[in-house]
Enzyme design. Sequence first.
Site, short mmCIF file in Angstrom:
data_model
loop_
_atom_site.label_atom_id
_atom_site.label_comp_id
_atom_site.label_asym_id
_atom_site.label_seq_id
_atom_site.Cartn_x
_atom_site.Cartn_y
_atom_site.Cartn_z
N HIS A 96 28.93 31.53 105.69
CA HIS A 96 28.02 29.88 105.68
C HIS A 96 26.83 30.12 106.64
O HIS A 96 26.87 30.23 107.97
CB HIS A 96 29.27 29.10 106.30
CG HIS A 96 28.78 27.55 106.74
ND1 HIS A 96 29.25 26.56 106.15
CD2 HIS A 96 27.84 27.14 107.63
CE1 HIS A 96 28.72 25.65 106.60
NE2 HIS A 96 27.64 25.66 107.48
N CYS B 187 24.66 21.15 112.04
CA CYS B 187 25.80 20.70 112.79
C CYS B 187 24.87 20.13 114.04
O CYS B 187 23.98 20.50 114.73
CB CYS B 187 26.33 21.92 113.37
SG CYS B 187 27.64 21.09 114.35
N HIS C 136 22.75 29.19 107.45
CA HIS C 136 21.95 28.26 107.70
C HIS C 136 20.49 28.91 107.69
O HIS C 136 20.39 30.02 108.21
CB HIS C 136 21.84 27.60 108.99
CG HIS C 136 22.86 26.50 109.31
ND1 HIS C 136 22.90 25.26 109.46
CD2 HIS C 136 24.30 26.68 108.84
CE1 HIS C 136 24.12 24.77 109.52
NE2 HIS C 136 25.01 25.59 109.14
N ASN D 98 21.29 23.59 106.32
CA ASN D 98 22.17 24.84 105.71
C ASN D 98 21.23 25.37 104.52
O ASN D 98 20.58 25.04 104.11
CB ASN D 98 23.24 24.23 104.91
CG ASN D 98 24.53 23.70 105.62
OD1 ASN D 98 25.20 24.24 106.44
ND2 ASN D 98 24.28 22.19 106.07
N ARG E 172 29.47 16.94 103.26
CA ARG E 172 30.23 17.08 104.53
C ARG E 172 29.04 17.35 105.53
O ARG E 172 28.20 16.72 106.26
CB ARG E 172 31.34 17.70 104.67
CG ARG E 172 32.07 17.59 105.94
CD ARG E 172 31.62 18.47 107.08
NE ARG E 172 31.54 19.77 106.92
CZ ARG E 172 30.89 20.78 107.56
NH1 ARG E 172 30.62 20.11 108.72
NH2 ARG E 172 30.61 21.91 107.60
N ASP E 173 28.67 18.55 105.53
CA ASP E 173 27.70 19.38 106.68
C ASP E 173 26.13 18.88 106.23
O ASP E 173 25.57 18.38 107.23
CB ASP E 173 27.57 20.95 106.08
CG ASP E 173 27.27 21.59 107.40
OD1 ASP E 173 27.14 21.00 108.38
OD2 ASP E 173 27.29 22.79 107.35
P1 HMG Z 1 38.19 13.90 121.95
O1 HMG Z 1 37.42 12.78 122.64
O2 HMG Z 1 38.26 14.80 123.11
O3 HMG Z 1 39.50 13.34 121.53
O4 HMG Z 1 37.49 14.29 120.72
P2 HMG Z 1 40.60 12.72 121.95
O5 HMG Z 1 41.95 13.39 121.49
O6 HMG Z 1 40.50 12.39 123.58
O7 HMG Z 1 40.65 11.10 121.32
C1 HMG Z 1 39.54 10.23 121.80
C2 HMG Z 1 39.60 9.22 120.55
O8 HMG Z 1 39.28 9.77 119.22
C3 HMG Z 1 40.89 8.37 120.34
O9 HMG Z 1 40.46 7.03 119.86
C4 HMG Z 1 41.58 9.39 119.16
O10 HMG Z 1 42.45 8.39 118.71
C5 HMG Z 1 40.55 9.69 118.45
P3 HMG Z 1 40.52 5.79 121.02
O11 HMG Z 1 42.06 5.93 121.75
O12 HMG Z 1 39.31 6.28 122.05
O13 HMG Z 1 40.30 4.89 120.07
N1 HMG Z 1 40.54 10.49 117.53
C6 HMG Z 1 40.37 10.72 116.11
N2 HMG Z 1 40.04 9.64 115.27
C7 HMG Z 1 39.87 9.96 114.27
N3 HMG Z 1 40.18 11.05 113.55
C8 HMG Z 1 40.72 12.36 114.30
C9 HMG Z 1 40.64 11.81 115.78
N4 HMG Z 1 41.15 12.67 116.70
C10 HMG Z 1 40.94 11.85 117.84
N5 HMG Z 1 40.78 13.43 113.90
C11 HMG Z 1 37.64 15.68 118.66
C12 HMG Z 1 38.06 15.77 120.11
C13 HMG Z 1 38.05 16.90 118.07
C14 HMG Z 1 38.44 14.57 117.95
C15 HMG Z 1 36.07 15.42 118.59
O14 HMG Z 1 35.52 16.23 119.44
C16 HMG Z 1 35.53 15.54 117.14
O15 HMG Z 1 35.95 14.64 116.30
N6 HMG Z 1 34.78 16.45 116.99
C17 HMG Z 1 34.25 16.93 115.40
C18 HMG Z 1 33.00 17.30 115.78
C19 HMG Z 1 32.35 17.60 114.22
O16 HMG Z 1 32.85 17.12 113.12
N7 HMG Z 1 31.54 18.76 114.15
C20 HMG Z 1 31.04 19.30 113.00
C21 HMG Z 1 31.89 19.98 112.23
S1 HMG Z 1 31.83 21.80 112.54
C22 HMG Z 1 30.30 22.24 111.90
O17 HMG Z 1 29.75 21.58 111.32
C23 HMG Z 1 30.11 23.64 111.91
C24 HMG Z 1 30.45 24.45 110.35
O18 HMG Z 1 29.70 23.47 109.47
C25 HMG Z 1 30.15 25.79 110.41
C26 HMG Z 1 28.74 26.36 110.98
O19 HMG Z 1 27.67 25.79 110.63
O20 HMG Z 1 28.87 26.86 111.94
C27 HMG Z 1 31.91 23.95 110.08
MG MG Z 2 27.34 24.18 108.92
#
Ligand code: HMG
Ligand code: MG
Length: 309
Positions: free
Chosen positions: A227, A260, A229, A273, A13-14
Amino acid sequence: MSGRIRITEVSPRDGLQAESVIVDAPTKAELVRKVEATGVDEVEVSSFVSPKWIPQLGDAAEVFDLIAPTKRDGVCYSALVPNMKGFEAALAVNRDAREKHGVERLIDKVSVFTAASEGFSLKNTNATIEETLERFAPIIPEAHAQGLMVRGYISCVIKCPFDGEISAAQVGDVASRLLELGVDEIDLGDTIGAGTPDTIEQVLLEVIDRLDGRAHNDFGDPTLTLHLHDTFGNAAACIDRAIEVGVRSFDSSAGGLGGCPYASTATTRAPGNVSSLTLIDAATEAGVQTAVDRGMMVEASAFASGLIK
Ligand code: HMG
Ligand code: MG
């Protein structure tokens, strides 16, 4: 020092979410099988996020379908869910796995994610911290009703690429809110690898305080995970200090893959990471055990690194 640490392998994933290459689902499944075979306690397989935001992981359901027949007894599979839509996609995967493969519960844990800084929260999820918590509130009881565990990630626990320094109290406040919502585990992300042993210790002690003596959750796992990096080469020293203050659960990534995408700035790419080998070696050095076969992790790490060349 005695005891054993729990390891969550996050490379599928990450590790892959920020790479410019898109790895196909069968190869992702192979990576999961390889890291799982090393003996890690948990594999963070993918995330059910918007494919417009993270196209690299748009095939989460397909990857789960491919690994369902070979899941090892006792391993925990987890996936990130940012909202109810993502959570429902995870439940659909579990339904399919039951019907198609006879697997009672394929995804054991869902991970919700927020941040200690508003800047990162907005960049990562298009929502304020408060709005992310509102999204999680209905997910957590429903996950528990389905027998799933819930991890609550907090990103940028030391420093944010947009907002700068973060205080331990800021992190503690978000941790308290997640605990009130009912998460089983807090995972502290030093998203840009800014931590030193001293700053990591400070934030860990703050969150341990908020946990109010609860070292294990109802599922018997540690309530606190770290977690890291390894941007500035401090991860091993931070792991050592974390073990010293009692942390027994860590995330790591085979080959040190990933970072990320929303932690990048115009001039610096999101760092990787902490590698699983660095974690295993730091734990061994500190006198604690892991369930991982180091030789197999060397092999899995070579496979992981090969995917992004
Ligand atoms: P948004 O654009 O504000 O969402 O994104 P929305 O609710 O306005 O929806 C827009 C479109 O996205 C719509 O589709 C929804 O259906 C669709 P359209 O009508 O345009 O075709 N949608 C989805 N599709 C699939 N799965 C879903 C979903 N939700 C809405 N779950 C949202 C808001 C949260 C969805 C977006 O910002 C997003 O997906 N963000 C994820 C970013 C991400 O994955 N980042 C990495 C993870 S965090 C990380 O890595 C840190 C970590 O490792 C720890 C660390 O190191 O700190 C964990
Ligand atoms: Mg991370």
